[in-house]
Write an enzyme that holds these catalytic residues in place. Structure first.
Site, PDB file in Angstrom:
ATOM      1  N   LEU A 120      -1.896  -7.618  12.717  1.00 38.07           N
ATOM      2  CA  LEU A 120      -1.854  -6.477  11.809  1.00 38.07           C
ATOM      3  C   LEU A 120      -0.603  -6.629  10.952  1.00 38.07           C
ATOM      4  CD1 LEU A 120      -2.655  -3.340  14.066  1.00 38.07           C
ATOM      5  CD2 LEU A 120      -4.209  -4.578  12.551  1.00 38.07           C
ATOM      6  N   ASP A 121      -0.679  -6.220   9.700  1.00 37.14           N
ATOM      7  CA  ASP A 121       0.511  -6.228   8.864  1.00 37.14           C
ATOM      8  C   ASP A 121       1.606  -5.400   9.533  1.00 37.14           C
ATOM      9  OD1 ASP A 121      -0.886  -7.689   6.980  1.00 37.14           O
ATOM     10  OD2 ASP A 121      -1.352  -5.956   5.714  1.00 37.14           O
ATOM     11  N   ARG A 122       2.836  -5.813   9.358  1.00 38.56           N
ATOM     12  CA  ARG A 122       3.950  -5.128  10.022  1.00 38.56           C
ATOM     13  C   ARG A 122       3.975  -3.614   9.758  1.00 38.56           C
ATOM     14  NH1 ARG A 122      10.121  -7.107  11.121  1.00 38.56           N
ATOM     15  NH2 ARG A 122      10.915  -5.093  11.785  1.00 38.56           N
ATOM     16  N   VAL A 131       1.609  -1.542   9.453  1.00 37.08           N
ATOM     17  CA  VAL A 131       0.387  -0.891   9.940  1.00 37.08           C
ATOM     18  C   VAL A 131       0.483  -0.629  11.447  1.00 37.08           C
ATOM     19  CG1 VAL A 131      -2.125  -1.200  10.182  1.00 37.08           C
ATOM     20  CG2 VAL A 131      -0.940  -2.018   8.121  1.00 37.08           C
ATOM     21  N   ARG A 146      -6.169  -2.201   2.081  1.00 35.86           N
ATOM     22  CA  ARG A 146      -5.138  -1.639   1.209  1.00 35.86           C
ATOM     23  C   ARG A 146      -5.605  -1.671  -0.245  1.00 35.86           C
ATOM     24  NH1 ARG A 146       0.176  -4.726   3.518  1.00 35.86           N
ATOM     25  NH2 ARG A 146       1.204  -3.532   1.847  1.00 35.86           N
TER      26      ARG A 146
END
Length: 216
Positions: free
Chosen positions: A60-62, A64, A163
């Site tokens: 997961l993106d940091r 998120v 996003r």
């Protein structure tokens, strides 16, 4: 060790809650990672000597938050990685968008290309060299003044696709200045959360589904 929230564990799987802004794996920041916390939890919980194996099978993106799955065995790591590649994993996200969306639900198809130097993804035409198709199912769960709560289901697994989807629909995610939000959140998070993750069990003819409530 910080307080790791364990959502499910067996001999092959460990599913935990990732807080926003915590990296999944160690990065250049030097901050403690979710992987560090999870290894420490397994080591303590099962009194394991030496190094603890945990396979990272997705990211997961940091900024998120949400459910993250680690593999506890190499067999599980291999089979879960294949599940992600073959798109047999089911994920549902919630996202808080700033703006208004006229429709209540839809299925968005886009063609995306990643600028690796700037770490941003752009919407392009289908004919663009290197473009990848991204499909997102979405619906509005709640409307409030100037904001909408999305349910976002990625049919494909492209970088930053949710996003971009929210931004394309006219309500970029709160805090996501990279994709249209007007201001960052104080902790640099973005209002995107994996609320449900369902994976095929690596050794049983079964599926494991775990849920976690969004913090917004």
């Amino acid at each position: 060790m910080s307080g790791l929230k364990v959502l499910y564990v067996d001999n092959h799987l460990l599913m935990v809650l990732k807080p926003a802004c915590l990296p999944i794996v160690p990065d250049s920041s030097g901050d403690e990672s979710l992987l560090d916390q999870a290894r420490a939890w397994v080591k303590k919980e099962y009194s394991k000597p030496g190094n603890v194996f945990l396979g990272v099978v997705h990211r997961l993106d940091r900024p998120v938050s949400g459910v993250v799955c680690f593999a506890r065995t190499s067999k599980a790591a291999s089979r879960l990685s294949e599940a992600w590649r073959s798109n047999t994993v089911f994920k549902t996200y919630q996202g808080l968008g700033v703006g208004d969306v006229l429709e209540d639900s839809g299925h968005l198809t886009q063609w995306l290309i990643k600028d690796r130097e700037r770490n941003v993804v752009r919407v392009v035409t289908a004919e663009t060299t290197g473009a990848k198709k991204a499909e997102t199912k979405w619906k509005i769960l709640r409307r409030e003044k100037g904001k909408v709560l999305f349910e976002l289901i990625p049919v494909t697994g492209r970088a930053h696709q949710l996003r971009l989807a929210a931004a394309t629909l006219g309500a970029p995610l709160e805090g996501d200045i990279k994709y249209g939000a007007t201001k960052a959140l104080p902790d640099r998070s973005i209002a995107l959360h994996t609320g449900e993750l369902e994976v095929p069990h690596p050794t049983k003819d079964d599926r494991v589904a775990v849920k976690a409530v969004a913090p917004f």
